[in-house]
Structures are given as C-alpha cells and as structure tokens.
Design an enzyme around this catalytic site. Structure first.
Site, PDB file in Angstrom:
ATOM      1  N   LYS A   1      -4.080 -32.921  50.268  1.00 39.86           N
ATOM      2  CA  LYS A   1      -5.007 -33.490  51.239  1.00 39.86           C
ATOM      3  C   LYS A   1      -4.183 -33.996  52.417  1.00 39.86           C
ATOM      4  CE  LYS A   1      -6.829 -36.755  52.826  1.00 39.86           C
ATOM      5  NZ  LYS A   1      -6.930 -37.192  54.285  1.00 39.86           N
TER       6      LYS A   1
ATOM      7  N   GLU B   1       5.305 -43.454  48.439  1.00 44.13           N
ATOM      8  CA  GLU B   1       6.201 -43.806  49.550  1.00 44.13           C
ATOM      9  C   GLU B   1       5.345 -44.530  50.570  1.00 44.13           C
ATOM     10  OE1 GLU B   1       8.337 -42.446  53.479  1.00 44.13           O
ATOM     11  OE2 GLU B   1       7.805 -40.800  52.138  1.00 44.13           O
TER      12      GLU B   1
ATOM     13  N   CYS C   1       7.930 -44.321  58.832  1.00 43.57           N
ATOM     14  CA  CYS C   1       7.873 -45.397  57.828  1.00 43.57           C
ATOM     15  C   CYS C   1       9.178 -46.157  57.720  1.00 43.57           C
ATOM     16  CB  CYS C   1       7.464 -44.820  56.476  1.00 43.57           C
ATOM     17  SG  CYS C   1       8.505 -43.469  55.904  1.00 43.57           S
TER      18      CYS C   1
ATOM     19  N   GLU D   1       3.948 -54.078  59.599  1.00 41.33           N
ATOM     20  CA  GLU D   1       4.311 -52.751  60.093  1.00 41.33           C
ATOM     21  C   GLU D   1       3.381 -52.368  61.235  1.00 41.33           C
ATOM     22  OE1 GLU D   1       5.661 -48.518  58.182  1.00 41.33           O
ATOM     23  OE2 GLU D   1       3.821 -49.411  57.402  1.00 41.33           O
TER      24      GLU D   1
END
Length: 494
Positions: free
Chosen positions: A188, A263, A297, A397
């Site tokens: 996906k 992750e 990331c 973040e």
C-alpha cells in the site's frame, strides 16, 4: 483543477491508474478515485484507484494463492535470476522512473536520478540473498541417535505500507526481500505518491514475476492501510511512517499476532564539536536537515553546536542556507523541491510560527515562496538560532526544512541533550577527534550514527531505530531473515 500538460511529464502519468491484484490491473471495487497533484505546480497529474478493505481482501487472497502455489517451488537460483532481470529492466527505464518520482512527489531530478546506483545496489543485494531460506544441521545433546535440523522458511504473505517521501526507495524494502525469500507481498503506497511504485510494478510483471506474488493497492491509510494491517491473511507487516499511525498498525496487527517491522519518526541530533572542520560540518549538517526538503525520517534537525563555535557556526549556516536554490524539481538548477502537499506546507508553516513564538531567533527562511512558485507547496529552508531542547520545534518531528541550532557546553551536555527525546532513529557527530567520535557514537541512543557525514546508506549495512523510532532492521542479513521463520526438525535415527 487543471491537468499538468507539461511536455516533461512522462507518458505513463497520463490517464487513470489501477490496482495490481493477482496479475491483473483492476479498478477499486468501489469505483472511487483519488486525484494526484504535482506539488510543484498544484496541477492535476492523473488519478489513482481509491482502494479499501474489499480490494485489500482480494489482494491478500491473490497473494496467498501465489504463496501456496507454484511460487513455493521456485529455486533460489530462479528467484535470483528474476531479481537480476528486474534489476536490468528497472535500470533501463530509470530516466523515466526518476522523472515520474519528481513530478509526483517533488524531489529534484538531481536527487531522483541520483538513486540509480543505490537502486542497482539494493536489487543486487537482495538477489545475493536468495539462498537465505536455508537448512542447517544443529548439534544436540539428546540421548540416542538424533539428527536435528533448522530450516528457515518464508513467513508467507507480507503487507507493506510505505510513505510518500521516497517511494522509489521504499518499495524495495518490501518487494526485494519478499522475492528473495519466496514470500508474497501486498503493498500500500502513500496516496500522495504512488506513481513510481505503479510503474515499477508494471516493469516487474514484464520481467516475469508470477501472478499474485506482488500486489499493489492504492488508497488512503485509514481505509486500505488499516485493512491491510488488520487482515488475518497477512503474516507480517512492514510499516514506515509516523509514530502516531504506527500505534494504529500495532493495535491492528494483534488480531493474528503479525510479525512487525516499524520504521518511524525521528528528531535526530547532529552534534558539532568545537574541533570540527566547519568547511565540512556546515554544509554537511545543513543538508542533513534540508535534503528532500526536510522530508526524511533521519533528518538531523536538532543541530547541537559547542558554545565556543556557536556564533560562527550559526553565521555560516545562515549564509549557506540563503544560497540554496528552491524550485521545481524539473529545473536542473533546483536543489530543494516543494513539500508534498498543501497539508504538509500548512504543518511546516505552523511549526515555524511556533518557533518564533517560543523565543527562537529566525536567522533564515521562514516563509512560503511566492512569485512563479506560488501555485506549488514551497517553503524556504529555515534556520532558528537560540533554540533550546524544550521548544516544540526541537521536540516534535516537523518533516520540513527547519533547523533548530542548540548550544552546548561540553560532551556530557551534548549527549544529555541528544538523548533527551522520545526518538532514537539516527544521529550525527562532527569532530576531528577519534576519541570523541567513538565515545559520542556509543553514547547516543539511536540506531544509526554518522561521523563527519550525514545520511549515507548501504543496504548491506542497513539501518533501524530504537525507542519511539520503531524496531526491526532495514537492509543487511537481518532484514532478509525477518521475512523467514525458523523451524526445528528432530529426526530419530535409532
């Protein structure tokens, strides 16, 4: 919304895109579609299928049939030949793939074209591990005559959910080890950036991947992604994305105790010691934040700088930041492209506003770009000095090109600040001292540490995180073996 008719847009992008299920390209069961925008122009590119639970169910069933069928009888050599054929076909079409990635998610052609060698490396790496599903004899201490064996067997159907910040990279962490080990997969991709995945999947079927071995369902995370994470026919889920979404994936996986690889996010520290070579550390730390417009990331967005050089570093970082060229990724002079969407642009601008409101000093950037770029989702690379580790811009973040420069007195304080975060994905160190490099790299709680560099990656080494940055390893032997499970066999020879 007008369609993007630029002559640079690849022919593949034109027209509606479908899901790949069981070797056939099919519409979403609901018939619904999602409009795809070029983030540099705001114009429509095409539309993709809006898959949901029904489509996921069909894809998982197709993957299960393939796993239990002829695919299980493919030898390691046959799978290796297939991966190498995919390698050659993908490399032959890489100019097109890089262009698709650029118009779909905004990264400059310099970046997307630069992934050519990495793609070659990662495909050859997984091809070299096609014999990972091996059998070995294990000594035992049983009375009598026993032969004990340990088989490594493919886990079965693997579900992959990947983000929009690098689908040209992300899909190989799913499809590569699945093909190497004899698993099957349902992928996906992110609804904001699915086109390069769909084109690569076309090439993989052309290379001879059997029907149902790989399947792609496009759609929203709350529909297709959630259904994939919940599905009892999926044996393993690999998810890359935000920590918040990961909690939903973990809860959804509990139904059949799926194996998980996560992750997740990061707020990585990049520590610049007083003895660092600033000619390397300034551009290195800057691009540790700004690469891919900060949509990475592992981005080193907390730049921790020793007090003795803090003023000079901020001055040089600000000057460097102001030289960076932001623009349409199709322009060969562009160094930073747009953010992925209006939603992400709004998020980044909100954080920039918070930084100033909390007392950080804006040294560069901070604005949405206008003029010829006003229709796209562009923001200036941004530097905040005078930041502290308790500010929102240093805690959360942002996923945009925003650097928080934080002073520290000595190595002990640097490590305390570095580890004062719920995340543990990556970190960087700039120093000319081998002792400092070694001690600091051991002291940072993170899965990957770079010394006098930032962001380099070798699939044979791999990377991963700790704490709220997830678990599991991408790359290296550990990644391949996470697609396998051990089976012990006791043979009584007496």
């Amino acid at each position: 919304m007008s369609a993007d008719a630029s002559p640079a847009v690849p022919r593949f992008v034109a027209g509606p895109k479908k899901n790949l299920i069981g070797g056939a390209w099919v519409e979403a069961a609901s018939g619904r579609r999602i409009e795809v925008l070029n983030p540099a122009t705001g114009n429509a590119l095409c539309s993709i299928a809006q898959g949901d639970a029904e489509d996921v169910d069909r894809a998982v069933a197709a993957a299960r049939r393939a796993f239990e069928g002829e695919w299980r009888r493919w030898t390691p050599h046959e799978r290796r030949k297939l991966l190498l054929k995919i390698h050659d076909l993908v490399l032959d079409h890489f100019d097109e793939l890089a262009l698709i990635e650029t118009v779909d998610m905004g990264a400059p052609l310099a970046r997307t074209n630069g992934l050519r060698e990495w793609t070659s490396q990662v495909l050859q790496f997984f091809a070299s591990h096609c014999d990972a599903a091996r059998t070995e004899t294990v000594p035992n201490s049983l009375p009598g005559q026993f032969l004990t064996l340990k088989h490594l067997e493919p886990v079965g159907v693997v579900g992959g959910i990947i983000p929009w910040n690098g689908p040209l990279i992300g899909l190989w962490w799913i499809f590569g080890p699945a093909l190497a080990t004899g698993c099957t997969a349902v992928l996906k991709p992110a609804e904001d950036a699915s086109l390069s995945v769909l084109r690569i999947t076309e090439l993989m079927t052309e290379a001879g991947v059997p029907d149902g071995v790989i399947n792609v369902v496009t759609g929203y995370g709350a529909e297709a992604g959630q259904a994939l994470a919940e599905h009892n026919g999926v044996d393993r889920i690999a998810f890359t994305g935000s920590t918040g979404t990961a909690r939903s994936v973990v809860r959804a996986s509990a139904g059949n105790f799926k194996r998980l690889q996560l992750e997740l996010g990061g707020k990585s520290p990049d520590i610049v010691f007083a003895d660092a070579d600033l000619d390397k550390a300034v551009p290195g730390a800057a691009m540790g934040v700004y690469t891919n417009s900060g949509q990475v990331c592992v981005a080193g967005t907390r730049i921790l700088v020793q007090e003795a050089i803090y003023g000079e570093f901020v001055e040089r970082l600000t000057a460097f930041t102001k030289t960076i060229r932001v623009g349409d990724g199709l322009d060969p002079e562009t160094q930073l492209g747009p953010l992925i969407s209006q939603r992400q642009l709004d998020r980044v601008l909100r954080y920039i506003g918070l930084g100033g409101g909390e007392g950080a000093r804006l040294e560069a950037g901070g604005n949405r770009l206008g003029g010829a770029l006003a229709a796209g989702f562009f923001v200036e690379p941004t530097v905040f000095a005078g930041a502290s580790n308790d500010m929102t811009i240093a805690r959360e973040e942002i996923f945009g090109p925003v650097a928080s420069v934080i002073p520290f007195a000595d190595a002990d304080e640097a490590l305390r600040l570095a580890n004062d975060t719920p995340f543990g994905l990556a970190g960087g160190i700039w120093t000319e001292s081998l002792s400092t490099a070694h001690l600091a790299s051991r002291g940072i709680d993170a899965g990957t540490i770079w010394v006098n560099c930032y962001g380099v990656l070798d699939p044979a080494v791999g990377f991963g995180g700790t704490k709220a940055s997830g678990y599991g390893w991408k790359g290296a032997r550990e990644h391949v073996e996470s697609f396998l499970y051990p089976k012990a066999v006791y043979l009584n020879l007496g």
